[in-house]
Design a protein around this motif. Sequence first.
Motif, PDB file in Angstrom:
ATOM      1  N   SER A  31       0.808  -1.223   0.000  1.00  0.00           N
ATOM      2  CA  SER A  31       0.000   0.000   0.000  1.00  0.00           C
ATOM      3  C   SER A  31       0.842   1.274   0.000  1.00  0.00           C
ATOM      4  O   SER A  31       0.374   2.312  -0.461  1.00  0.00           O
ATOM      5  CB  SER A  31      -0.976  -0.003   1.183  1.00  0.00           C
ATOM      6  N   TRP A  49       3.145   1.970  -1.882  1.00  0.00           N
ATOM      7  CA  TRP A  49       3.459   2.290  -3.272  1.00  0.00           C
ATOM      8  C   TRP A  49       2.263   2.848  -4.036  1.00  0.00           C
ATOM      9  O   TRP A  49       2.403   3.200  -5.209  1.00  0.00           O
ATOM     10  CB  TRP A  49       4.003   1.055  -3.979  1.00  0.00           C
ATOM     11  N   GLN A  50       1.069   2.921  -3.431  1.00  0.00           N
ATOM     12  CA  GLN A  50      -0.089   3.479  -4.129  1.00  0.00           C
ATOM     13  C   GLN A  50       0.213   4.933  -4.461  1.00  0.00           C
ATOM     14  O   GLN A  50       0.560   5.718  -3.586  1.00  0.00           O
ATOM     15  CB  GLN A  50      -1.348   3.362  -3.277  1.00  0.00           C
ATOM     16  N   TRP A  65       1.122  11.522  -4.524  1.00  0.00           N
ATOM     17  CA  TRP A  65       0.331  11.230  -3.330  1.00  0.00           C
ATOM     18  C   TRP A  65       0.442  12.367  -2.361  1.00  0.00           C
ATOM     19  O   TRP A  65       1.564  12.786  -2.077  1.00  0.00           O
ATOM     20  CB  TRP A  65       0.813   9.949  -2.664  1.00  0.00           C
TER      21      TRP A  65
END
Length: 175
Positions: free
Chosen positions: A46, A48-49, A130
Amino acid sequence: MSFLRRLADDVRRPGFDMMIAEATQAGQAPALVGCAFGFPVRRDGSWWQGFSGALPQDVEQLTASGRVFAISEIVVHPHERDRGLAGHLQERLLTSHQASLGATLVDQADRVSCAAFRSWGWQDIGEFRWPPGPTVLRVLVLPIGERSAAKPDGLVHNADAEPPRGADAMGPGVR
């Protein structure tokens, strides 16, 4: 204040760790001259999202094995920068967690930081967005291990990097 906010957020993450360096001058108390901190990357991937494109297979494999440690911050006093302190702090932090791969995110507009990480051996593997927004971060990784003709990237490619059989693929609760 963004440094303090990042530190306050990260210190709550499972596995958080910090290395500090002090210097002592004759007749004076020790003074903080540098620190590096971070946390283990969750095995579920997660963290790396937000990665643009396909995550390299070696990085995915090491993440699933729990062998990736994210370095959130490296701060070194300007007088200590030419002495290799930043590299020493990151190396100690990664090896103390038995990481096979270090990972970090750097604002691509921060050319000085990007150049510093590359000078310490970090490799740029892509971009990251992100939270969704206009800021583009560079994803940098630092393989821990010897480079050879068989392993030019220095990454571990063996059974030690595989997830344990029957083990829960979920790691500690971090981004």
